[in-house]
Design a protein around this motif. Structure first.
Motif, PDB file in Angstrom:
ATOM      1  N   THR A 276      -9.984  -5.742   0.382  1.00 33.29           N
ATOM      2  CA  THR A 276     -11.204  -5.453   1.152  1.00 33.29           C
ATOM      3  C   THR A 276     -12.353  -6.392   0.748  1.00 33.29           C
ATOM      4  O   THR A 276     -12.276  -7.118  -0.238  1.00 33.29           O
TER       5      THR A 276
ATOM      6  N   SER B  84      -6.536  -0.537  -2.878  1.00 33.81           N
ATOM      7  CA  SER B  84      -7.140  -1.675  -3.585  1.00 33.81           C
ATOM      8  C   SER B  84      -6.592  -1.820  -4.997  1.00 33.81           C
ATOM      9  O   SER B  84      -6.468  -2.928  -5.512  1.00 33.81           O
TER      10      SER B  84
ATOM     11  N   TYR C  52       1.012   1.943   6.109  1.00 35.04           N
ATOM     12  CA  TYR C  52       0.274   0.849   6.764  1.00 35.04           C
ATOM     13  C   TYR C  52       0.965  -0.493   6.606  1.00 35.04           C
ATOM     14  O   TYR C  52       0.358  -1.474   6.200  1.00 35.04           O
TER      15      TYR C  52
ATOM     16  N   THR D 153       0.809  -1.219   0.000  1.00 35.81           N
ATOM     17  CA  THR D 153       0.000   0.000   0.000  1.00 35.81           C
ATOM     18  C   THR D 153       0.848   1.277   0.000  1.00 35.81           C
ATOM     19  O   THR D 153       1.887   1.353   0.660  1.00 35.81           O
TER      20      THR D 153
ATOM     21  N   GLN E  88     -15.152  -5.585  -0.608  1.00 34.16           N
ATOM     22  CA  GLN E  88     -15.669  -5.262  -1.942  1.00 34.16           C
ATOM     23  C   GLN E  88     -14.753  -5.837  -3.023  1.00 34.16           C
ATOM     24  O   GLN E  88     -15.220  -6.327  -4.048  1.00 34.16           O
TER      25      GLN E  88
HETATM   26  C1  FAD Z   1      -4.156  -1.794  10.339  1.00 35.85           C
HETATM   27  C2  FAD Z   1      -3.798  -1.934   8.892  1.00 35.85           C
HETATM   28  C3  FAD Z   1      -2.758  -2.771   8.535  1.00 35.85           C
HETATM   29  C4  FAD Z   1      -2.382  -2.875   7.194  1.00 35.85           C
HETATM   30  N1  FAD Z   1      -1.318  -3.676   6.864  1.00 35.85           N
HETATM   31  C5  FAD Z   1      -0.860  -3.651   5.594  1.00 35.85           C
HETATM   32  C6  FAD Z   1       0.351  -4.325   5.257  1.00 35.85           C
HETATM   33  O1  FAD Z   1       0.972  -5.011   6.072  1.00 35.85           O
HETATM   34  N2  FAD Z   1       0.824  -4.189   3.990  1.00 35.85           N
HETATM   35  C7  FAD Z   1       0.159  -3.452   3.049  1.00 35.85           C
HETATM   36  O2  FAD Z   1       0.656  -3.367   1.926  1.00 35.85           O
HETATM   37  N3  FAD Z   1      -0.997  -2.821   3.329  1.00 35.85           N
HETATM   38  C8  FAD Z   1      -1.520  -2.919   4.577  1.00 35.85           C
HETATM   39  N4  FAD Z   1      -2.677  -2.244   4.888  1.00 35.85           N
HETATM   40  C9  FAD Z   1      -3.384  -1.505   3.859  1.00 35.85           C
HETATM   41  C10 FAD Z   1      -4.615  -2.229   3.350  1.00 35.85           C
HETATM   42  O3  FAD Z   1      -4.243  -3.369   2.611  1.00 35.85           O
HETATM   43  C11 FAD Z   1      -5.442  -1.227   2.532  1.00 35.85           C
HETATM   44  O4  FAD Z   1      -5.990  -0.317   3.463  1.00 35.85           O
HETATM   45  C12 FAD Z   1      -6.526  -1.884   1.730  1.00 35.85           C
HETATM   46  O5  FAD Z   1      -5.979  -2.622   0.677  1.00 35.85           O
HETATM   47  C13 FAD Z   1      -7.520  -0.860   1.147  1.00 35.85           C
HETATM   48  O6  FAD Z   1      -6.855   0.142   0.505  1.00 35.85           O
HETATM   49  P1  FAD Z   1      -7.203   1.684   0.835  1.00 35.85           P
HETATM   50  O7  FAD Z   1      -7.153   1.844   2.294  1.00 35.85           O
HETATM   51  O8  FAD Z   1      -6.364   2.540  -0.012  1.00 35.85           O
HETATM   52  O9  FAD Z   1      -8.720   1.857   0.418  1.00 35.85           O
HETATM   53  P2  FAD Z   1      -9.308   2.126  -1.082  1.00 35.85           P
HETATM   54  O10 FAD Z   1      -8.699   1.178  -2.057  1.00 35.85           O
HETATM   55  O11 FAD Z   1      -9.201   3.567  -1.370  1.00 35.85           O
HETATM   56  O12 FAD Z   1     -10.801   1.727  -0.833  1.00 35.85           O
HETATM   57  C14 FAD Z   1     -11.724   2.514  -0.075  1.00 35.85           C
HETATM   58  C15 FAD Z   1     -13.068   1.813  -0.126  1.00 35.85           C
HETATM   59  O13 FAD Z   1     -13.519   1.708  -1.513  1.00 35.85           O
HETATM   60  C16 FAD Z   1     -13.777   0.340  -1.827  1.00 35.85           C
HETATM   61  N5  FAD Z   1     -13.393   0.085  -3.224  1.00 35.85           N
HETATM   62  C17 FAD Z   1     -12.188   0.324  -3.794  1.00 35.85           C
HETATM   63  N6  FAD Z   1     -12.214  -0.076  -5.100  1.00 35.85           N
HETATM   64  C18 FAD Z   1     -13.439  -0.583  -5.322  1.00 35.85           C
HETATM   65  C19 FAD Z   1     -14.084  -1.153  -6.469  1.00 35.85           C
HETATM   66  N7  FAD Z   1     -13.445  -1.305  -7.634  1.00 35.85           N
HETATM   67  N8  FAD Z   1     -15.371  -1.556  -6.339  1.00 35.85           N
HETATM   68  C20 FAD Z   1     -16.033  -1.421  -5.163  1.00 35.85           C
HETATM   69  N9  FAD Z   1     -15.484  -0.883  -4.051  1.00 35.85           N
HETATM   70  C21 FAD Z   1     -14.210  -0.485  -4.129  1.00 35.85           C
HETATM   71  C22 FAD Z   1     -12.917  -0.447  -0.857  1.00 35.85           C
HETATM   72  O14 FAD Z   1     -13.414  -1.766  -0.678  1.00 35.85           O
HETATM   73  C23 FAD Z   1     -13.015   0.390   0.406  1.00 35.85           C
HETATM   74  O15 FAD Z   1     -14.211   0.092   1.068  1.00 35.85           O
HETATM   75  C24 FAD Z   1      -3.099  -2.153   6.203  1.00 35.85           C
HETATM   76  C25 FAD Z   1      -4.169  -1.349   6.570  1.00 35.85           C
HETATM   77  C26 FAD Z   1      -4.523  -1.216   7.889  1.00 35.85           C
HETATM   78  C27 FAD Z   1      -5.667  -0.312   8.254  1.00 35.85           C
END
Ligand code: FAD
Length: 403
Positions: free
Chosen positions: A382, A142, A166, A136, A384
């Motif tokens: 996630t 995502s 993260y 990330t 979704q």
């Molecule tokens: C405590 C914690 C630990 C973590 N550990 C790691 C780690 O070790 N390594 C790492 O690389 N990452 C890690 N992450 C990051 C995590 O993998 C991401 O938060 C996750 O992949 C979602 O990405 P984002 O937060 O950018 O949300 P976004 O991708 O911006 O998504 C926001 C919302 O929109 C929805 N969404 C996005 N695209 C679509 C679509 N095409 N259709 C429908 N809905 C959609 C998502 O499901 C979500 O509900 C961690 C996160 C947290 C909070």
């Protein structure tokens, strides 16, 4: 045929994991929920025990490191191997505490990535490392195919530049598996993963995040500035195979998603077990042999949660069993993660609801488990995104056709 009873050969391991969860993790659970960012030093002894078990061959997969498809050993027979052992023991440990399991030395998600895509030489070289996983970025979640961190070949090193956010265990782990692109113009096929060891010049932990749950686990922002890593730390093949696309990197998820699903299964199980006891103390006995409609509303609701939990558990075991038996499991891994991720939140919050003030207060761990479980529906893809992957697979559509 799939037989989803606990295999006899794994029963000792599962039982040991449960004992560890009950006697070593539960007692320090609240302490490290409150002391966010403090290293749970009690885990060092536990990690040494697990190392000892692995070395003696007594444990085939006590945690995330047990995951690998071994082609050489394939003799065509049905196996209950290290993937199944891993998900079942991870679930037991998360019955104890998810945040502490995530903080266990040498059991990081990066270890699963190494186990999935490293060649034999790398497997040997990185044996014993504790690896976090950094995908990330500030602008990429995502949509992991859009990674902007770059890795440029310079002599016999890659030079990595970018920011990762993260990163679970990003501060404590010995190394970080970093996803970076060799050439953005070549799209997702050029994304490779690199093992960057702690202390490598050019890599620094910028800060740690404060979080809703899994507070025992450190979550780091890591900056890479002209960070030079040996070329042989690129996991798997350096070739950019445009036809294969993202498949290589994505193979990691087939192994890590069932593990995260197992974490949700374990955490939800903890909530159900405690809730059943608390209901019994309040005079509500749950009868598993009678239909819910013939019981009190509380017992009926509890049975609904149990049924949902069982579906999540069976899907998780199926995904792991398929990996053990070298069957493609991307669809099942996503199904398990989607179901278990949702069930984790539904069940833990459902238990808070059923127990009322006891569920909400810090006198019990129910409120903590409701906080801890939410992340399991977010990281490693996630809810979704898992549903999207399942839909694409079932409908035979590409990521360009359904997004
Ligand atoms: C405590 C914690 C630990 C973590 N550990 C790691 C780690 O070790 N390594 C790492 O690389 N990452 C890690 N992450 C990051 C995590 O993998 C991401 O938060 C996750 O992949 C979602 O990405 P984002 O937060 O950018 O949300 P976004 O991708 O911006 O998504 C926001 C919302 O929109 C929805 N969404 C996005 N695209 C679509 C679509 N095409 N259709 C429908 N809905 C959609 C998502 O499901 C979500 O509900 C961690 C996160 C947290 C909070």
């Amino acid at each position: 045929m799939i037989n989803l009873e606990t295999p006899k050969k794994h029963r000792v391991l599962i039982d040991q994991a449960h004992q560890v969860a009950m006697n070593m993790l539960r007692p320090i659970s609240r302490k490290y929920d409150r002391a966010e960012h403090e290293y749970p030093k009690e885990l060092d002894m536990l990690a040494a025990m697990i190392d000892g078990l692995s070395e003696s061959g007594a444990s085939e997969g006590a945690g995330a490191t047990g995951v690998r498809r071994d082609e050489k050993k394939d003799d065509g027979s049905v196996k209950n191997g290290s993937n199944l052992a891993s998900v079942m023991s991870v679930a037991e440990m998360c019955w104890g505490d998810v945040g502490l399991l995530l903080s266990m030395p040498r059991q990081g998600l990066g270890n699963s990535a190494i186990a999935s895509v490293a060649n034999d030489e790398q497997l040997e070289r990185f044996k014993g490392t504790w690896a976090a996983m950094a995908i990330t970025e500030p602008g990429v979640g995502s949509d992991s195919a859009n990674i902007t961190t770059t890795a440029t070949l310079d002599g016999d090193h890659y030079v990595i530049n970018g920011e990762k956010i993260y990163v679970t265990s990003g501060e404590r782990a010995d190394s970080v598996v970093v996803w970076a692109t060799l050439d953005r113009s070549l799209g997702r096929a050029a994304i490779k993963s690199f093992v960057v060891e702690k202390g490598t010049p050019g890599m620094r932990v910028e800060r740690l995040e404060h979080k809703l749950g899994i507070r025992a686990s450190d979550t780091a922002v890591i900056i890479f500035e002209n960070c030079r890593v040996p070329a042989e730390n690129l996991l798997g093949s350096p070739e950019v195979d445009v036809k294969q696309g993202f498949a290589g990197a994505m193979a990691t998820f087939d192994n890590t998603r069932p593990l995260v699903a197992a974490m949700a299964v374990g955490c939800a199980r903890a909530s159900l077990d405690l809730t059943r006891d608390l209901l019994a103390q309040a005079g509500v006995e749950v009868d598993y042999d009678r239909p819910g409609v013939l019981q009190s509303a509380a017992a009926a609701r509890f049975l609904q949660l149990e049924a949902d939990w069982e579906a999540a558990q069976l899907l998780t075991m199926q995904a792991a069993w398929m990996a053990d038996n070298r069957k493609p499991n991307s669809l099942e891994a996503s199904m398990a993660k989607a179901k278990a991720g949702r069930v984790g939140s539904d069940v833990t919050l459902g238990c808070v609801e059923l127990c009322g003030t006891l569920g909400y207060s810090e006198n019990e761990l129910l409120e903590k488990w409701a906080r801890d479980s939410k992340i399991l529906d977010i990281f490693e893809g996630t809810q979704q995104i898992q549903q999207l992957i399942v839909a694409r697979r079932l409908l035979g559509l590409t990521s360009a056709q359904l997004r």
